[in-house]
Design a protein around this motif. Structure first.
Motif, mmCIF file in Angstrom:
data_model
loop_
_atom_site.group_PDB
_atom_site.id
_atom_site.type_symbol
_atom_site.label_atom_id
_atom_site.label_comp_id
_atom_site.label_asym_id
_atom_site.label_seq_id
_atom_site.Cartn_x
_atom_site.Cartn_y
_atom_site.Cartn_z
ATOM 1 N N LEU A 22 0.833 -1.202 0.000
ATOM 2 C CA LEU A 22 0.000 0.000 0.000
ATOM 3 C C LEU A 22 0.871 1.257 0.000
ATOM 4 N N ARG A 23 0.228 2.395 -0.237
ATOM 5 C CA ARG A 23 0.951 3.671 -0.257
ATOM 6 C C ARG A 23 1.711 3.904 1.040
ATOM 7 N N SER A 24 1.092 3.487 2.137
ATOM 8 C CA SER A 24 1.689 3.684 3.461
ATOM 9 C C SER A 24 2.898 2.790 3.706
ATOM 10 N N ASP A 33 -8.910 -1.727 -6.636
ATOM 11 C CA ASP A 33 -8.386 -1.069 -7.842
ATOM 12 C C ASP A 33 -9.465 -0.106 -8.317
ATOM 13 N N LYS A 34 -9.398 1.107 -7.778
ATOM 14 C CA LYS A 34 -10.459 2.106 -8.027
ATOM 15 C C LYS A 34 -10.635 2.433 -9.502
ATOM 16 N N TYR A 35 -9.569 2.293 -10.266
ATOM 17 C CA TYR A 35 -9.684 2.626 -11.697
ATOM 18 C C TYR A 35 -10.665 1.690 -12.416
ATOM 19 N N LEU A 36 -10.897 0.518 -11.827
ATOM 20 C CA LEU A 36 -11.834 -0.409 -12.465
ATOM 21 C C LEU A 36 -13.276 0.064 -12.357
ATOM 22 N N GLU A 66 -4.499 13.582 -7.213
ATOM 23 C CA GLU A 66 -3.833 12.705 -8.184
ATOM 24 C C GLU A 66 -3.743 11.290 -7.613
ATOM 25 N N MET A 67 -3.996 10.274 -8.328
ATOM 26 C CA MET A 67 -4.658 10.352 -9.615
ATOM 27 C C MET A 67 -6.099 9.866 -9.504
ATOM 28 N N GLY A 68 -6.314 8.956 -8.573
ATOM 29 C CA GLY A 68 -7.651 8.347 -8.488
ATOM 30 C C GLY A 68 -8.752 9.310 -8.072
ATOM 31 N N GLY A 69 -8.397 10.396 -7.367
ATOM 32 C CA GLY A 69 -9.428 11.352 -6.945
ATOM 33 C C GLY A 69 -9.894 12.257 -8.081
ATOM 34 N N ARG A 88 -1.816 17.795 -7.879
ATOM 35 C CA ARG A 88 -0.658 16.921 -8.087
ATOM 36 C C ARG A 88 -0.061 16.511 -6.752
ATOM 37 N N LYS A 89 0.641 15.379 -6.757
ATOM 38 C CA LYS A 89 1.372 14.975 -5.544
ATOM 39 C C LYS A 89 2.572 15.905 -5.354
ATOM 40 N N LYS A 90 3.059 16.447 -6.445
ATOM 41 C CA LYS A 90 4.225 17.324 -6.408
ATOM 42 C C LYS A 90 4.015 18.392 -7.478
ATOM 43 N N ILE A 113 -11.433 15.606 -2.527
ATOM 44 C CA ILE A 113 -12.135 14.421 -3.035
ATOM 45 C C ILE A 113 -11.106 13.307 -3.265
ATOM 46 N N GLU A 114 -11.366 12.162 -2.659
ATOM 47 C CA GLU A 114 -10.420 11.050 -2.743
ATOM 48 C C GLU A 114 -11.168 9.743 -3.033
ATOM 49 N N ASP A 115 -10.458 8.781 -3.579
ATOM 50 C CA ASP A 115 -11.091 7.494 -3.890
ATOM 51 C C ASP A 115 -11.104 6.560 -2.688
ATOM 52 N N VAL A 116 -9.894 6.187 -2.233
ATOM 53 C CA VAL A 116 -9.765 5.224 -1.136
ATOM 54 C C VAL A 116 -8.955 5.870 -0.014
ATOM 55 N N VAL A 117 -9.389 5.679 1.228
ATOM 56 C CA VAL A 117 -8.600 6.170 2.365
ATOM 57 C C VAL A 117 -8.185 4.978 3.216
ATOM 58 N N THR A 118 -6.881 4.864 3.444
ATOM 59 C CA THR A 118 -6.369 3.791 4.315
ATOM 60 C C THR A 118 -5.846 4.435 5.599
ATOM 61 N N THR A 119 -4.689 5.081 5.538
ATOM 62 C CA THR A 119 -4.168 5.782 6.730
ATOM 63 C C THR A 119 -4.526 7.267 6.703
ATOM 64 N N GLY A 120 -4.947 7.751 5.550
ATOM 65 C CA GLY A 120 -5.205 9.183 5.391
ATOM 66 C C GLY A 120 -3.933 9.977 5.124
ATOM 67 N N GLY A 121 -2.818 9.269 4.979
ATOM 68 C CA GLY A 121 -1.532 9.952 4.819
ATOM 69 C C GLY A 121 -1.465 10.881 3.610
ATOM 70 N N GLN A 122 -1.975 10.402 2.474
ATOM 71 C CA GLN A 122 -1.919 11.251 1.271
ATOM 72 C C GLN A 122 -2.779 12.498 1.445
ATOM 73 N N ILE A 123 -3.934 12.324 2.069
ATOM 74 C CA ILE A 123 -4.817 13.489 2.263
ATOM 75 C C ILE A 123 -4.150 14.509 3.184
HETATM 76 O O1 LIG Z 1 -4.796 6.718 3.036
HETATM 77 P P1 LIG Z 1 -3.418 6.431 2.505
HETATM 78 O O2 LIG Z 1 -2.630 5.519 3.398
HETATM 79 O O3 LIG Z 1 -2.678 7.680 2.140
HETATM 80 O O4 LIG Z 1 -3.611 5.567 1.194
HETATM 81 C C1 LIG Z 1 -4.570 5.825 0.247
HETATM 82 C C2 LIG Z 1 -3.969 6.556 -0.915
HETATM 83 O O5 LIG Z 1 -3.289 5.623 -1.746
HETATM 84 C C3 LIG Z 1 -3.934 5.544 -3.018
HETATM 85 O O6 LIG Z 1 -3.300 6.324 -3.948
HETATM 86 P P2 LIG Z 1 -2.024 5.884 -4.781
HETATM 87 O O7 LIG Z 1 -0.789 6.314 -4.065
HETATM 88 O O8 LIG Z 1 -2.162 4.436 -5.100
HETATM 89 O O9 LIG Z 1 -2.070 6.797 -6.035
HETATM 90 P P3 LIG Z 1 -2.955 6.985 -7.305
HETATM 91 O O10 LIG Z 1 -4.306 7.498 -6.849
HETATM 92 O O11 LIG Z 1 -2.171 8.005 -8.021
HETATM 93 O O12 LIG Z 1 -3.075 5.694 -8.059
HETATM 94 C C4 LIG Z 1 -5.317 6.119 -2.786
HETATM 95 O O13 LIG Z 1 -5.833 6.656 -3.963
HETATM 96 C C5 LIG Z 1 -5.068 7.169 -1.754
HETATM 97 O O14 LIG Z 1 -4.579 8.373 -2.321
#
Ligand SMILES: O=P(O)(O)OC[C@H]1O[C@H](OP(=O)(O)OP(=O)(O)O)[C@H](O)[C@@H]1O
Ligand SMILES: O=C(O)c1cc(=O)[nH]c(=O)[nH]1
Length: 177
Positions: A22-24, A33-36, A66-69, A88-90, A113-123
């Motif tokens: 996972l991202r974390s 696989d949110k893209y599906l 980016e990118m799934g959101g 963008r992430k960067k 707006i986000e697709d999947v949240v696991t740890t919330g780290g990216q948000i």
């Molecule tokens: O809650 P977290 O622990 O941060 O993990 C969830 C993040 O990981 C996935 O993104 P990914 O890095 O796979 O990128 P993508 O959307 O660009 O495919 C998902 O879309 C979230 O952004």
């Protein structure tokens, strides 16, 4: 399609089993696989229909991460008429050098707006980035809350977290079918 039917469609379309990093950095035996589901126009439109009521009324800009959101935020923008930025992430290192592509976010009330949240780290990272550009960030809307540390981490950072489906809701929708 009602919410339970959508839960089933999302699960059946995008839930994978195996070994996934996972991202974390954690390893998991499951992965969405949110893209599906995002690449299916009918499902994407249904997701936007059900997510739209979760967006706070005073939202001025939707911020798709980016990118799934990004596809989800775009579908929501089409549905609600609220402008969208693509985050963008960067920041891009040439041209406009922007982090958030689209209209100016300075001083604006932005909903992430986000697709999947696991740890919330990216948000958490993106929320800080958006604030540096002057955005007022309070709310986060996502499709799938994996029910790990995400909600606690986001709420500890003073964000208001709205999810369409928890993992438990997805699993129970499928098991009831
Ligand atoms: O809650 P977290 O622990 O941060 O993990 C969830 C993040 O990981 C996935 O993104 P990914 O890095 O796979 O990128 P993508 O959307 O660009 O495919 C998902 O879309 C979230 O952004
Ligand atoms: O935590 C992640 O990286 C993650 C989990 C998941 O189910 N789907 C995804 O795209 N990312």
């Amino acid at each position: 399609m009602n919410k339970k039917e959508l839960a089933r469609e999302i699960f059946n379309t995008s839930h994978l089993t195996g070994v996934f990093k996972l991202r974390s950095g954690k390893e998991s035996d499951k992965y969405f696989d949110k893209y599906l589901f995002e690449s299916n126009p009918k499902l994407l439109a249904e997701v936007a229909d059900k997510l739209a009521p979760l967006i706070p009324l005073d939202t001025e800009i939707l911020a798709g991460l980016e990118m799934g959101g990004i596809p989800i935020a775009t579908a929501l923008s089409l549905k609600t008429g609220i402008p969208v930025v693509f985050v963008r992430k960067k920041a891009k290192e040439y041209g406009t050098c922007k982090l958030a592509e689209g209209k100016d976010i300075d001083g604006k009330k932005v909903c992430i707006i986000e697709d999947v949240v696991t740890t919330g780290g990216q948000i958490l990272l993106s929320a800080e980035d958006l604030k540096k550009y002057g955005a007022k960030v309070k709310d986060v809307v996502c499709v799938i809350e994996r029910e790990e540390a995400g909600r606690n981490n986001l709420e500890s950072a003073d964000l208001v977290f709205h999810s369409l489906f928890t993992m438990e809701e997805l699993l129970s929708a499928v098991s009831e079918a």
